[in-house]
Write a protein that holds these residues in place. Sequence first.
Motif, PDB file in Angstrom:
ATOM      1  N   ARG A 128      -9.628  -7.124  -5.056  1.00  0.00           N
ATOM      2  CA  ARG A 128     -10.799  -6.456  -4.824  1.00  0.00           C
ATOM      3  C   ARG A 128     -11.789  -7.195  -3.646  1.00  0.00           C
ATOM      4  O   ARG A 128     -12.430  -6.468  -2.757  1.00  0.00           O
ATOM      5  CB  ARG A 128     -11.885  -6.507  -6.241  1.00  0.00           C
ATOM      6  N   LYS A 131      -8.179  -0.614  -2.845  1.00  0.00           N
ATOM      7  CA  LYS A 131      -8.432   0.660  -3.494  1.00  0.00           C
ATOM      8  C   LYS A 131      -7.491   0.472  -5.020  1.00  0.00           C
ATOM      9  O   LYS A 131      -6.146   0.325  -4.492  1.00  0.00           O
ATOM     10  CB  LYS A 131      -8.191   1.974  -2.595  1.00  0.00           C
ATOM     11  N   VAL A 189      -5.771   1.761  -8.321  1.00  0.00           N
ATOM     12  CA  VAL A 189      -5.303   2.854  -9.089  1.00  0.00           C
ATOM     13  C   VAL A 189      -4.732   2.470 -10.321  1.00  0.00           C
ATOM     14  O   VAL A 189      -4.051   1.441 -10.200  1.00  0.00           O
ATOM     15  CB  VAL A 189      -4.508   3.818  -8.095  1.00  0.00           C
ATOM     16  N   PRO A 237      -3.372  -2.315  -6.660  1.00  0.00           N
ATOM     17  CA  PRO A 237      -3.936  -2.155  -5.260  1.00  0.00           C
ATOM     18  C   PRO A 237      -2.913  -1.080  -4.640  1.00  0.00           C
ATOM     19  O   PRO A 237      -1.763  -1.322  -4.387  1.00  0.00           O
ATOM     20  CB  PRO A 237      -3.864  -3.355  -4.378  1.00  0.00           C
ATOM     21  N   GLN A 282      -3.818   0.548  -1.457  1.00  0.00           N
ATOM     22  CA  GLN A 282      -3.925   0.154  -0.223  1.00  0.00           C
ATOM     23  C   GLN A 282      -5.102  -0.865   0.104  1.00  0.00           C
ATOM     24  O   GLN A 282      -5.902  -0.884  -0.796  1.00  0.00           O
ATOM     25  CB  GLN A 282      -3.979   1.423   0.853  1.00  0.00           C
ATOM     26  N   TYR A 283      -5.072  -1.438   1.180  1.00  0.00           N
ATOM     27  CA  TYR A 283      -6.359  -2.200   1.632  1.00  0.00           C
ATOM     28  C   TYR A 283      -6.915  -1.636   2.751  1.00  0.00           C
ATOM     29  O   TYR A 283      -6.803  -0.354   3.306  1.00  0.00           O
ATOM     30  CB  TYR A 283      -5.946  -3.662   1.905  1.00  0.00           C
TER      31      TYR A 283
END
Length: 374
Positions: A14, A19, A21, A29, A31-32
Amino acid sequence: MTDLKSLPLDGLHRELGAKMVPFAGYEMPVQYALGVMKEHLHTREQAGLFDVSHMGQVILRGPDYRSAALALEALVPVDVAGLGLNRQRYGFFTNDAGGILDDLMLANRGDHVFVVVNAACKDADIAHLRANMPEGVAVEVIEDRALLALQGPASEAALSALNPAVAAMKFMDVATVDLCGAECWVSRSGYTGEDGYEISVPVAAAETLARALLADERVEAIGLGARDSLRLEGGLCLYGHDIDETTTPAMAGLGWAIQKVRREGGARDGGFPGAPTVLRELQEGPTERRVGLRPDGRAPMREGVELFKSETAAVAIGRVTSGGFGPSVGGPVAMGYVPAALSAPGTQLFGEVRGKRLPVQVVALPFVPANFKR
């Protein structure tokens, strides 16, 4: 996502702007800040760090390694007993019909077998092991370790900066290595088709190790999105999609994972669930085969797309099991199952996308050659 489990490094993900899910019962995560395309390409060109702590880590321990290995051989069609010390091998559980219950990695750690199983099948796999291990072989579930994967051509340089010993490891070697003061179980393997390492690290030390790797300018945090596109370009199966209880090893193109000693006429042939079907198909060939697929144009053909022999054929002859855009390939790529008679590279088929038949060609796998350190 209230019922989902958190990864040990949830806070770090975070902080890095991930993101999150739901995936296999965890918040993961996807994607970043870089985004899936750039994360994918960065892994191919330099090094990506993946958090795969959702996977199951299990130790099988008997009176000695061979006892545990032979017990596991009753469930998998793989040569476990003959695996060299500190070496790892790909395998899978089979059912009585010869279908694949899950795929896994297993390693000879001297006095035990170390097994890594998929997150979605973890509980079922552990129950399967516990129900089938003979008296004297214990199933130890590892709960206090995270699992990180460092993948890409710069992985060796990045990890050897923390401990030079890892540079001497070859593909599928396993070692116990000190990283940032923690005892880590390291294998030279991965799920991207690139050189790299998978690192089992105590939970208490996981963030320190992850931050040390991410401090290297060659290393970026990579999410599930790029992990999926990388493995697809590498022609690697995703359980529950490209392989499942209805697909046999021969159908899936995984016959190479069944060593001679476990095949018909070998020293320890058969003796695993579904052996008659599995061994027959290895000799005679399956009726269906997993193939690579290259759709014409730029539109991806995703999982579930039906495949037809012609633009006007009434009945589907196959299906796409994984598909998307291949950033390294520069176009759409897919895998799926077709009749063996239509599985040769160069065969022209048609996929039905939104009611329209679009041409797709059978091609050899992988789409991107593997870069493992042999």
